[in-house]
Each structure stands twice: as C-alpha cells, then as structure tokens.
Design a protein around this motif. Structure first.
Motif, short mmCIF file in Angstrom:
data_model
loop_
_atom_site.label_atom_id
_atom_site.label_comp_id
_atom_site.label_asym_id
_atom_site.label_seq_id
_atom_site.Cartn_x
_atom_site.Cartn_y
_atom_site.Cartn_z
N ASP A 25 0.86 -1.37 0.05
CA ASP A 25 0.31 0.09 -0.01
C ASP A 25 0.98 1.25 -0.24
OD1 ASP A 25 -2.36 -1.85 -0.28
OD2 ASP A 25 -2.96 -1.17 1.65
N GLU A 26 2.57 1.20 0.92
CA GLU A 26 3.27 2.44 0.86
C GLU A 26 3.25 2.76 -0.91
OE1 GLU A 26 3.19 0.44 4.43
OE2 GLU A 26 3.17 -0.06 2.26
N GLU A 27 3.39 1.40 -1.36
CA GLU A 27 4.07 2.07 -2.70
C GLU A 27 3.12 2.37 -3.78
OE1 GLU A 27 7.37 -1.18 -3.49
OE2 GLU A 27 6.15 -2.26 -3.12
N LEU A 28 2.03 1.81 -3.40
CA LEU A 28 0.50 2.52 -4.34
C LEU A 28 0.20 3.11 -3.75
CD1 LEU A 28 -1.63 -1.09 -4.20
CD2 LEU A 28 -0.28 0.13 -6.22
N ALA A 29 0.37 3.74 -2.60
CA ALA A 29 -0.53 5.36 -2.07
C ALA A 29 0.79 6.36 -2.92
CB ALA A 29 -0.25 5.22 -0.76
N ALA A 30 2.19 5.97 -3.04
CA ALA A 30 3.22 6.84 -3.29
C ALA A 30 3.03 7.41 -5.00
CB ALA A 30 4.99 6.63 -2.88
N ALA A 31 2.68 6.37 -5.40
CA ALA A 31 2.60 6.38 -7.11
C ALA A 31 1.34 7.09 -7.08
CB ALA A 31 2.55 4.99 -7.62
N CYS A 32 -0.27 6.83 -6.28
CA CYS A 32 -0.45 7.90 -6.67
C CYS A 32 -0.29 9.13 -6.48
CB CYS A 32 -2.05 6.73 -5.57
SG CYS A 32 -2.99 6.17 -6.08
N LEU A 33 -0.16 9.35 -5.28
CA LEU A 33 0.83 10.51 -4.52
C LEU A 33 1.21 11.15 -5.77
CD1 LEU A 33 0.90 10.74 -1.33
CD2 LEU A 33 -1.11 11.19 -2.25
N ALA A 34 2.00 10.60 -6.65
CA ALA A 34 2.76 11.62 -7.49
C ALA A 34 2.21 11.35 -8.65
CB ALA A 34 3.63 10.45 -7.82
N TYR A 77 -9.71 9.53 -2.97
CA TYR A 77 -8.71 10.55 -3.66
C TYR A 77 -8.64 11.65 -2.82
CZ TYR A 77 -7.83 13.41 -7.28
OH TYR A 77 -7.03 14.65 -8.71
N GLU A 78 -9.31 12.50 -1.99
CA GLU A 78 -9.19 13.45 -1.49
C GLU A 78 -8.24 13.60 0.11
OE1 GLU A 78 -13.67 15.30 -2.92
OE2 GLU A 78 -14.09 14.78 -0.79
N HIS A 79 -8.11 12.63 -0.17
CA HIS A 79 -8.05 12.05 1.37
C HIS A 79 -6.48 11.09 1.89
CE1 HIS A 79 -11.10 14.70 3.54
NE2 HIS A 79 -11.98 13.49 2.84
N LEU A 80 -6.61 10.87 0.42
CA LEU A 80 -5.29 9.96 0.66
C LEU A 80 -3.80 10.78 1.27
CD1 LEU A 80 -3.56 7.16 0.30
CD2 LEU A 80 -3.36 7.98 -2.32
N ASP A 81 -3.59 11.70 0.81
CA ASP A 81 -2.74 12.63 0.94
C ASP A 81 -1.95 12.53 2.58
OD1 ASP A 81 -4.17 14.84 1.40
OD2 ASP A 81 -3.22 15.74 -0.06
N ALA A 82 -3.51 12.57 3.84
CA ALA A 82 -4.22 13.39 4.23
C ALA A 82 -3.57 11.89 5.80
CB ALA A 82 -5.43 13.74 4.76
N LEU A 83 -4.05 10.65 5.05
CA LEU A 83 -3.33 9.65 5.52
C LEU A 83 -1.77 9.62 6.44
CD1 LEU A 83 -5.20 6.59 3.92
CD2 LEU A 83 -5.91 8.00 6.16
N ARG A 84 -2.04 9.38 7.39
CA ARG A 84 -0.50 9.64 8.35
C ARG A 84 0.60 8.10 7.88
NH1 ARG A 84 -2.40 11.53 14.20
NH2 ARG A 84 -3.82 10.01 13.70
N ASP A 85 -0.22 7.24 7.61
CA ASP A 85 -0.10 6.14 7.84
C ASP A 85 -0.71 5.24 7.00
OD1 ASP A 85 1.75 3.63 7.29
OD2 ASP A 85 -0.04 2.46 9.07
N ALA A 86 0.04 5.41 5.24
CA ALA A 86 0.02 4.38 4.09
C ALA A 86 -0.65 3.24 4.32
CB ALA A 86 0.91 4.71 2.43
N GLY A 87 -0.14 2.23 4.87
CA GLY A 87 -0.10 0.91 5.68
C GLY A 87 -1.96 1.06 6.17
#
Length: 200
Positions: A25-34, A77-87
């Motif tokens: 999930d951490e990798e996917l979240a980073a890809a999404c935020l990029a 989509y709106e809150h992913l960047d606010a999640l403190r723990d992407a895991g």
C-alpha cells in the motif's frame, strides 16, 4: 446482519493481475500521490472487493452499492495525502465504506418514509463483521498473488455461483479434466502458504 457469500462479489469484484499487483500500500499510495494513473487503477483494483462487500452487508442494492463505491473512491482521492500511515489504507477504506453505507441506508429510509432501518452505526463501535470484511480482503489479495492459472481456477471453483464443473474449468483453462484435481490441490497449497505468511 448475515455474512455476504463470496459469490455475491461476482467476477468484477475479484482480484486480477495489474502492473502494480504485487506492490504494498505504501508503494501504491506514493504512485497515486505522484499522479500515476496506473497506481490509482491498481489501488482501486486491489480494494474493490472490500469496498463493494460492505454496502452489500448493509443490505443495499447492487446499484446503491455502486454509488457507495464511487463515493468512497472520491473520498480516497481527496484524503489519501492526509493519511498518516499509508499502510492503514485497508482499515480506512473499510471504515469509510461502512460510514457511507450507513448514510446511504438511512437516507433511503427517509426518502421512502419507511421505518429507520436497524443497522449498526459505524461512528460508534465498528460492527463485528467489519473485521471479517478486512480479513476477506486480505484473502483476496493473496489470491491475486497466485499464478494466473491458479487465480482463475480458484475463482471458478470457489467464487462463482454455482461453482464450475471440472469439465468446464478444464475447457476454459485448456487442461485435461483428469488434471484439475491435482492442479487444484497444488493451487490451494500455494494459497495456504501465502495465507500463513500473512498470519491468516
């Protein structure tokens, strides 16, 4: 509230292979935020079964479950960047899907003028089955890690309603009927190893 059978999720809610299927999930979240569209597609593909299963648990129709799915995706989509723990994406999605399902169920009752439905309010203690929904999601993720042939075989034998006959499975996968039992056992052992490694 009765459990949702796996077959209720149908094919489109089952795991499939994507370019990022093995990513955490951490990798996917980073890809999404990029801003990588493939990352978003993979993240939604990974969790679509979990998201859809929860409104179905609340007794919503297929159409209403799709509305909840869309709402949850927008909120992610709106809150992913606010999640403190992407895991923690899995738990966050489960909770948000429960909240949106509850809101949808209550809203439908108000519109129809019917009695307020007896459904658990997830803003308090989470329903006991929510943890089971997350567990089923983890199982789907491990099925998604199987080889394509094993993944398809597990889907046809255990996730379709009714389960496919061996003859049909053999024809679809291009295998001899007599080999299905052996390959099925090998696939299940592979899945068992993945589940044990995940602590399931």
């Amino acid at each position: 509230m009765t459990p949702v059978p796996l077959t209720a999720l149908k094919d489109r809610y089952m795991p499939s292979s994507t370019p990022h299927a093995g990513w955490e999930d951490e990798e996917l979240a980073a890809a999404c935020l990029a801003g990588h569209a493939a990352g978003w597609n993979a993240l939604i593909e990974k969790y679509k079964g979990l998201i859809y299963s929860i409104p179905l648990r609340y007794g919503l129709s297929q159409e209403d479950a799709e509305d909840v799915f869309q709402d949850v995706c927008v909120l992610l989509y709106e809150h992913l960047d606010a999640l403190r723990d992407a895991g923690a994406v899995r738990g966050w999605l489960a909770r948000v899907a429960a909240n949106e399902s509850y809101r949808k169920k209550k809203g439908l009752a108000r519109v129809s003028g019917s009695e307020t439905p007896d459904v658990p309010d997830p803003s308090g203690n989470a329903p006991e089955w929510l943890a089971e929904s997350e567990r089923q999601q983890m199982i789907r993720e491990r099925i998604g890690q199987l080889s394509p042939r094993c993944r398809d075989m597990v889907r046809m034998l255990f996730y379709e309603d009714p389960p496919r006959a061996y003859q049909d499975v053999a024809r679809t996968l291009g295998l001899a009927v007599g080999s299905i039992g052996f390959i099925r056992g090998r696939c299940l052992r592979q899945l068992e190893r993945l589940l044990k490694a995940a602590g399931l």
